[in-house]
Design an enzyme around this catalytic site. Structure first.
Site, mmCIF file in Angstrom:
data_model
loop_
_atom_site.group_PDB
_atom_site.id
_atom_site.type_symbol
_atom_site.label_atom_id
_atom_site.label_comp_id
_atom_site.label_asym_id
_atom_site.label_seq_id
_atom_site.Cartn_x
_atom_site.Cartn_y
_atom_site.Cartn_z
ATOM 1 N N TRP A 156 0.819 -1.225 0.000
ATOM 2 C CA TRP A 156 0.000 0.000 0.000
ATOM 3 C C TRP A 156 0.850 1.271 0.000
ATOM 4 O O TRP A 156 0.311 2.356 -0.127
ATOM 5 C CB TRP A 156 -0.910 0.001 1.241
ATOM 6 C CG TRP A 156 -0.155 -0.388 2.483
ATOM 7 C CD1 TRP A 156 -0.099 -1.635 3.036
ATOM 8 C CD2 TRP A 156 0.711 0.439 3.274
ATOM 9 N NE1 TRP A 156 0.748 -1.635 4.127
ATOM 10 C CE2 TRP A 156 1.245 -0.370 4.299
ATOM 11 C CE3 TRP A 156 1.076 1.790 3.227
ATOM 12 C CZ2 TRP A 156 2.136 0.125 5.255
ATOM 13 C CZ3 TRP A 156 1.964 2.283 4.180
ATOM 14 C CH2 TRP A 156 2.479 1.447 5.178
ATOM 15 N N ASN A 157 2.177 1.159 0.198
ATOM 16 C CA ASN A 157 2.941 2.395 0.437
ATOM 17 C C ASN A 157 3.251 3.183 -0.837
ATOM 18 O O ASN A 157 3.426 4.398 -0.786
ATOM 19 C CB ASN A 157 4.198 2.130 1.269
ATOM 20 C CG ASN A 157 5.115 1.101 0.670
ATOM 21 O OD1 ASN A 157 4.743 0.395 -0.264
ATOM 22 N ND2 ASN A 157 6.307 0.994 1.214
ATOM 23 N N LYS A 180 -2.461 -7.880 -7.984
ATOM 24 C CA LYS A 180 -3.242 -7.789 -6.739
ATOM 25 C C LYS A 180 -2.741 -6.572 -5.976
ATOM 26 O O LYS A 180 -1.695 -6.608 -5.347
ATOM 27 C CB LYS A 180 -3.025 -9.079 -5.930
ATOM 28 C CG LYS A 180 -3.357 -8.974 -4.438
ATOM 29 C CD LYS A 180 -4.845 -8.916 -4.168
ATOM 30 C CE LYS A 180 -5.155 -8.928 -2.669
ATOM 31 N NZ LYS A 180 -5.037 -7.598 -2.038
ATOM 32 N N PRO A 181 -3.506 -5.450 -6.028
ATOM 33 C CA PRO A 181 -3.104 -4.294 -5.213
ATOM 34 C C PRO A 181 -3.498 -4.523 -3.760
ATOM 35 O O PRO A 181 -4.314 -5.403 -3.467
ATOM 36 C CB PRO A 181 -3.915 -3.139 -5.820
ATOM 37 C CG PRO A 181 -5.101 -3.775 -6.458
ATOM 38 C CD PRO A 181 -4.740 -5.207 -6.796
ATOM 39 N N GLY A 233 6.368 -6.305 -0.186
ATOM 40 C CA GLY A 233 5.650 -6.275 1.086
ATOM 41 C C GLY A 233 6.548 -6.783 2.201
ATOM 42 O O GLY A 233 7.777 -6.737 2.091
ATOM 43 N N SER A 234 5.926 -7.312 3.239
ATOM 44 C CA SER A 234 6.703 -7.689 4.427
ATOM 45 C C SER A 234 7.496 -8.979 4.194
ATOM 46 O O SER A 234 7.122 -9.812 3.355
ATOM 47 C CB SER A 234 5.765 -7.895 5.611
ATOM 48 O OG SER A 234 5.023 -9.075 5.410
ATOM 49 N N GLU A 255 10.569 -8.189 -2.975
ATOM 50 C CA GLU A 255 11.114 -6.936 -2.421
ATOM 51 C C GLU A 255 10.526 -6.815 -1.022
ATOM 52 O O GLU A 255 9.377 -6.406 -0.862
ATOM 53 C CB GLU A 255 10.685 -5.737 -3.278
ATOM 54 C CG GLU A 255 11.108 -5.796 -4.731
ATOM 55 C CD GLU A 255 12.604 -5.744 -4.922
ATOM 56 O OE1 GLU A 255 13.330 -5.365 -3.978
ATOM 57 O OE2 GLU A 255 13.062 -6.101 -6.011
ATOM 58 N N LEU A 256 11.334 -7.146 -0.014
ATOM 59 C CA LEU A 256 10.792 -7.317 1.336
ATOM 60 C C LEU A 256 11.283 -6.210 2.274
ATOM 61 O O LEU A 256 11.730 -5.166 1.820
ATOM 62 C CB LEU A 256 11.147 -8.717 1.833
ATOM 63 C CG LEU A 256 10.777 -9.842 0.851
ATOM 64 C CD1 LEU A 256 11.220 -11.195 1.363
ATOM 65 C CD2 LEU A 256 9.285 -9.841 0.541
ATOM 66 N N CYS A 289 10.343 0.963 2.413
ATOM 67 C CA CYS A 289 11.254 -0.134 2.751
ATOM 68 C C CYS A 289 12.724 0.308 2.742
ATOM 69 O O CYS A 289 13.559 -0.335 3.382
ATOM 70 C CB CYS A 289 11.029 -1.319 1.828
ATOM 71 S SG CYS A 289 10.966 -0.846 0.107
ATOM 72 N N GLU A 386 12.179 -3.050 11.905
ATOM 73 C CA GLU A 386 11.870 -2.031 10.901
ATOM 74 C C GLU A 386 10.766 -1.144 11.480
ATOM 75 O O GLU A 386 9.696 -1.635 11.839
ATOM 76 C CB GLU A 386 11.400 -2.720 9.608
ATOM 77 C CG GLU A 386 11.197 -1.754 8.476
ATOM 78 C CD GLU A 386 10.790 -2.445 7.167
ATOM 79 O OE1 GLU A 386 10.215 -3.536 7.214
ATOM 80 O OE2 GLU A 386 11.058 -1.860 6.103
#
Ligand code: SSN
Length: 489
Positions: A156-157, A180-181, A233-234, A255-256, A289, A386
């Site tokens: 969402w960022n 998938k947003p 995401g996470s 991309e975490l 991130c 984080e």
């Protein structure tokens, strides 16, 4: 919400060129994080609709793959033109659903556009190689071909940039996508898909599924027709998707999370370093991130640096991203507020000093004050987790070796930053940092040209840049044999 073009507010999913609801008619309400007001709804799709979207992408694949790179690039250029043309509306949608100030939303859209432009150009540059042959009667080649159906799951960022950073290279390479947003910020992605439709992206080539992440994510990762999964995401969700994708050995880009160290050496230009930290830390209210997460300042300059930083932080204006003078917006949800509050409380309980902020500006909102903590020690949670919020924690250090050991003492390996005027130190420290991205005398490293991605638990693969398209291509080795080839040499 008053958009110049009301058609950009799409409250349906997009599958096989058709705008549609959930089979069950279930919906999710999308809210403005500034005041919690409802913006509208989107369908809460499940596994069945997701499987249909995958089938639609698979059906569209042969024709899309058969187009030349130049033809696909032309459609991407048209998409670029339409996004640019509607950027006022897109920025408004983005601020309303995500909360970031309008100026930042416009900046994000320019960043999003840069990926569409870049990969529209790269579509024409998918080269193969003729390899030197070890035998006279053989000729060897390597060709690149699209990987196939791609699932793209985004956070969402960055509701626009994460779409274009994944979808543009996939389409340029000749792949079809099921996107998938986040259920928190679906409207920017849906508007981008609608503009894609207007630009001539054929039905089924780009599909958007909205809803709860668990059933959709599990179908996208478990379905063998999907040959590539790209996720931002996470780390926890990335690990789960990796496990679920193992059943059919998908190609993955992840991309975490990050835990970026930001080091200010004693010879740094302190004003530049403060500006770099502000840019890195407070972009998107610290919900990035690559945000600076652990700030190490040499003890001889710590006081001066802290004073300059505090003055800058106190100048920030927290509020509604739509107000002209606001420079920092709300956090995305209550979970984010709870996490940041817990980290600040833990640090102060263990001896950190609170120099600015530290709490919600108004109870009951998501407006967390820009916060400065001093005296961070390694036993505090904030030194390891984080933060994903507008909190800076300062630690001091005495030697290069000691600070490098602390900076590298993390499972994450996305971004790291340092400031120094010593050229030899630049090389030494840059090489020693165990991170995928290193900013030297800058806090802003993201653009379409640099390869974005991390090592260790921050993920696999790279996005953007000349390397980004490789993630959507398979290399095929061709060995051609023939007795008469000997004579041709
Ligand atoms: O948080 C992820 C994306 C941030 C960026 O592209 O700079």
């Amino acid at each position: 919400m008053t958009l110049k073009n009301g058609q950009l507010l799409r409250q349906q999913a997009y599958i096989g060129g058709i705008w549609c609801d959930a089979d069950s008619k279930a919906t999710i309400t999308v809210r403005n994080p500034y005041d919690g007001s409802p913006l509208g709804t989107v369908p809460n799709l499940g596994a069945a609709e997701t499987a249909r979207a995958i089938a639609a992408a698979d059906g569209a694949l042969p024709a899309w793959r058969a187009k030349t790179g130049k033809e696909r690039g032309a459609i991407l250029r048209k998409w670029h033109q339409l996004i640019e043309q509607h950027s006022d509306d897109l920025a408004l949608l983005l601020t309303l659903e995500q909360g970031k100030p309008l100026a930042e939303a416009r900046g994000e859209l320019n960043y999003a556009l840069s990926f569409v432009e870049w990969f529209a150009e790269e579509a024409k540059r998918i080269y193969g190689d003729v390899l030197p042959t070890p035998r006279g009667d053989q000729r060897l080649m390597a060709i690149r071909q699209p990987v196939g159906v791609v699932a793209a799951i985004i956070a969402w960022n960055f509701p626009s940039a994460l779409v274009t950073r994944k979808v543009s290279p996939a389409l340029a390479a000749g792949c079809c996508v099921v996107l998938k947003p986040s259920e928190l910020t679906p409207y920017t992605a849906l508007a981008l898909a609608w503009l894609g439709e207007q630009a001539g992206i054929p039905p089924g080539v780009l599909n958007v599924v909205t809803g709860d992440p668990a059933p959709i994510g599990s179908e996208l990762s478990g379905n063998a027709t999907v040959r590539k999964l790209t996720f931002t995401g996470s780390t926890a969700t990335g690990r789960l998707l990796m496990q679920q994708s193992a059943s059919n050995i998908k190609k993955l880009s992840l991309e975490l999370g990050g835990n970026a160290p930001f080091i200010v050496f004693e010879d740094a230009d302190l004003d530049e370093a403060v500006q770099g930290l502000m840019a890195s830390k407070f972009r998107n209210a610290g919900q990035t991130c690559v945000c600076a997460n652990r700030v190490y300042v040499h003890s001889t300059v710590a006081e001066a640096f802290g004073a300059k930083l505090r003055a800058e932080i106190e100048r920030m204006r927290l509020g509604n991203g739509l107000d002209q003078d606001v420079t920092i917006g709300p956090l995305i949800d209550q979970r984010a507020v709870d996490k940041v509050s817990r980290l600040v409380a833990d640090a102060t309980a263990k001896g950190a000093s609170l120099l600015a902020g530290g709490r919600l500006a108004q109870p009951g909102t998501l407006l967390f004050q820009p916060t400065l903590l001093d005296g961070i020690a390694d036993d505090m949670d904030i030194a390891h987790e984080e933060i994903f919020g507008p909190v800076v924690g300062l630690c001091t250090f005495e030697s290069e070796a000691a600070v490098l050991a602390r900076a590298n003492d993390s499972e994450s390996g996305l971004a790291a930053y340092f400031y120094t005027a010593d050229l030899e130190r630049v090389w030494r420290v840059m090489e020693a940092l165990e991170y995928g991205i290193v900013g030297v005398n800058t806090g802003a490293v993201s653009n379409e040209v640099g390869p974005f991605g991390g090592i260790k638990e921050s993920g696999v693969g790279r996005e953007g840049s000349k390397y980004g398209i490789e993630e959507f291509l398979e290399l095929k080795y061709v060995c051609l044999a023939g007795k008469s080839l000997n004579a041709a040499r």
